[in-house]
Design an enzyme around this catalytic site. Structure first.
Site, mmCIF file in Angstrom:
data_model
loop_
_atom_site.group_PDB
_atom_site.id
_atom_site.type_symbol
_atom_site.label_atom_id
_atom_site.label_comp_id
_atom_site.label_asym_id
_atom_site.label_seq_id
_atom_site.Cartn_x
_atom_site.Cartn_y
_atom_site.Cartn_z
ATOM 1 N N ARG A 20 0.846 -1.211 0.000
ATOM 2 C CA ARG A 20 0.000 0.000 0.000
ATOM 3 C C ARG A 20 0.876 1.254 0.000
ATOM 4 O O ARG A 20 2.095 1.167 0.175
ATOM 5 C CB ARG A 20 -0.973 0.002 1.181
ATOM 6 C CG ARG A 20 -0.325 -0.048 2.561
ATOM 7 C CD ARG A 20 -1.375 -0.350 3.631
ATOM 8 N NE ARG A 20 -0.770 -0.590 4.926
ATOM 9 C CZ ARG A 20 -0.657 0.325 5.888
ATOM 10 N NH1 ARG A 20 -1.105 1.540 5.699
ATOM 11 N NH2 ARG A 20 -0.096 0.008 7.046
ATOM 12 N N GLY A 21 0.207 2.388 -0.188
ATOM 13 C CA GLY A 21 0.898 3.676 -0.086
ATOM 14 C C GLY A 21 2.036 3.855 -1.086
ATOM 15 O O GLY A 21 1.945 3.430 -2.246
ATOM 16 N N ASP A 56 8.124 -9.439 8.170
ATOM 17 C CA ASP A 56 8.158 -8.364 9.153
ATOM 18 C C ASP A 56 9.614 -7.922 9.260
ATOM 19 O O ASP A 56 10.488 -8.725 9.623
ATOM 20 C CB ASP A 56 7.640 -8.896 10.505
ATOM 21 C CG ASP A 56 7.534 -7.800 11.542
ATOM 22 O OD1 ASP A 56 8.320 -6.824 11.473
ATOM 23 O OD2 ASP A 56 6.691 -7.921 12.443
ATOM 24 N N VAL A 57 9.882 -6.653 8.934
ATOM 25 C CA VAL A 57 11.283 -6.210 8.894
ATOM 26 C C VAL A 57 11.914 -6.097 10.284
ATOM 27 O O VAL A 57 13.123 -5.874 10.385
ATOM 28 C CB VAL A 57 11.454 -4.878 8.116
ATOM 29 C CG1 VAL A 57 11.043 -5.038 6.665
ATOM 30 C CG2 VAL A 57 10.740 -3.726 8.797
ATOM 31 N N TYR A 148 10.934 9.277 14.842
ATOM 32 C CA TYR A 148 10.843 9.104 13.384
ATOM 33 C C TYR A 148 11.986 9.835 12.674
ATOM 34 O O TYR A 148 12.636 9.284 11.778
ATOM 35 C CB TYR A 148 9.484 9.643 12.938
ATOM 36 C CG TYR A 148 9.156 9.481 11.484
ATOM 37 C CD1 TYR A 148 8.760 8.248 10.964
ATOM 38 C CD2 TYR A 148 9.205 10.570 10.604
ATOM 39 C CE1 TYR A 148 8.427 8.107 9.619
ATOM 40 C CE2 TYR A 148 8.870 10.430 9.271
ATOM 41 C CZ TYR A 148 8.482 9.202 8.785
ATOM 42 O OH TYR A 148 8.147 9.067 7.462
ATOM 43 N N LYS A 152 14.918 8.240 10.320
ATOM 44 C CA LYS A 152 15.043 8.611 8.906
ATOM 45 C C LYS A 152 16.395 9.257 8.604
ATOM 46 O O LYS A 152 16.931 9.109 7.518
ATOM 47 C CB LYS A 152 13.892 9.550 8.515
ATOM 48 C CG LYS A 152 12.523 8.865 8.545
ATOM 49 C CD LYS A 152 12.478 7.684 7.581
ATOM 50 C CE LYS A 152 11.112 7.076 7.439
ATOM 51 N NZ LYS A 152 11.078 5.921 6.524
#
Ligand code: NDP
Length: 242
Positions: A20-21, A56-57, A148, A152
């Site tokens: 998705r996305g 699942d990472v 986050y 990143k």
């Protein structure tokens, strides 16, 4: 420009979180280019024409099993897009250690796990393209996103170190840093946050996932074979000056 005859269309591509996305748009872009595309997913359906592997990472055994499945079906992964990511936004004083480590475990350590696993095959092939999906927030910062943003920003360190470590083996590693893209992740933001972002974006609009996907496909392609360790913004100018 040097076209690399060893990297024709029809490469084995793996996109994490491709169900998705932004990940789905990226997977579709490679499929349209004639590549053999596999996606990891935990939920939902696998689009036609792609190989879906459950993974699942945050779990190395799960990552390893997914790569083994992809390799059996499509051959060694030549293009890896580490896209899977989560947010757990809250202000620093309210952010628990779990909020921090869960996000880092998925977004940063998750990328490390898939990059490490993919690099084995790429080294044998003596070619490969790694694309890490970061965020404008990694360098710009954002209130409520200490976890986050840290995860990143860390991706840039991975890409640049990979470039120095594996660059001589015809392997590139780049970061694509989207700004505000319309997906489930941003739909979850409060309306006032969306409005405040919108007023800061020089382009005056949010972007569609396809606008990120085209850049990812290009940076993973033969025309971009001499670009490595770069951070490519797809943010309508939001992060200018990084
Ligand atoms: P979505 O929330 O729409 O999708 C996230 C994807 O990541 C899903 O496919 C999800 O799988 C997968 N995922 C999450 N955790 C794991 C995990 N532990 N193991 C495997 N897969 C996992 O997000 P977007 O499409 O918006 O974001 C994609 C990437 O782009 C993320 O890394 C995000 O940080 C980044 N990004 C997004 C921006 C935006 O504005 N939307 C801006 C900048 C960067 P499942 O469906 O199974 O949950």
């Amino acid at each position: 420009m040097q076209n690399d005859p060893q990297t024709p269309a029809g490469r084995s591509v793996l996109v994490t979180g491709g169900n998705r996305g932004i990940g789905l748009a990226i997977a579709k872009a490679f499929l349209e280019a004639g590549d053999r595309v596999a996606i990891t997913y935990r939920s939902g359906d696998v689009p036609d024409g792609m190989l879906g592997v459950k993974a699942d990472v945050t779990d190395m055994a799960s990552v390893d099993a997914a790569f083994t499945e992809v390799e059996a079906a499509h051959g060694p992964v030549e293009v890896l897009v580490a896209n899977a990511g989560i947010t757990r936004d809250t202000l620093l004083l309210r952010m628990s250690e779990d909020d921090f480590t869960d996000v880092v475990d998925t977004n940063l350590t998750g990328a490390f796990r898939v990059v490490k696993r993919a690099s084995k095959g790429m080294l044998k092939l003596r070619r490969g393209r790694v694309v890490l999906i970061s965020s404008v927030v990694g360098l710009y910062g954002s209130p409520g996103q200490v976890n986050y943003a840290a995860s990143k920003a860390g991706l840039i360190g991975i890409a640049r170190s990979l470039t120095r470590e594996l660059g001589s083996r015809n392997i590139t590693a780049n970061v694509v840093a989207p700004g505000f893209i319309d997906t489930d992740m941003t739909q979850a933001l409060p309306e006032d946050t969306r409005k405040s972002y919108l007023s800061s974006i020089p382009a005056g609009r949010f972007a569609d996932p396809e606008e990120v996907a085209g850049v990812v496909r290009w940076i993973a392609g033969p025309e971009a074979g001499y670009i490595s360790g770069a951070v490519i913004p797809v943010d309508g100018g939001l992060g200018m000056g990084h």
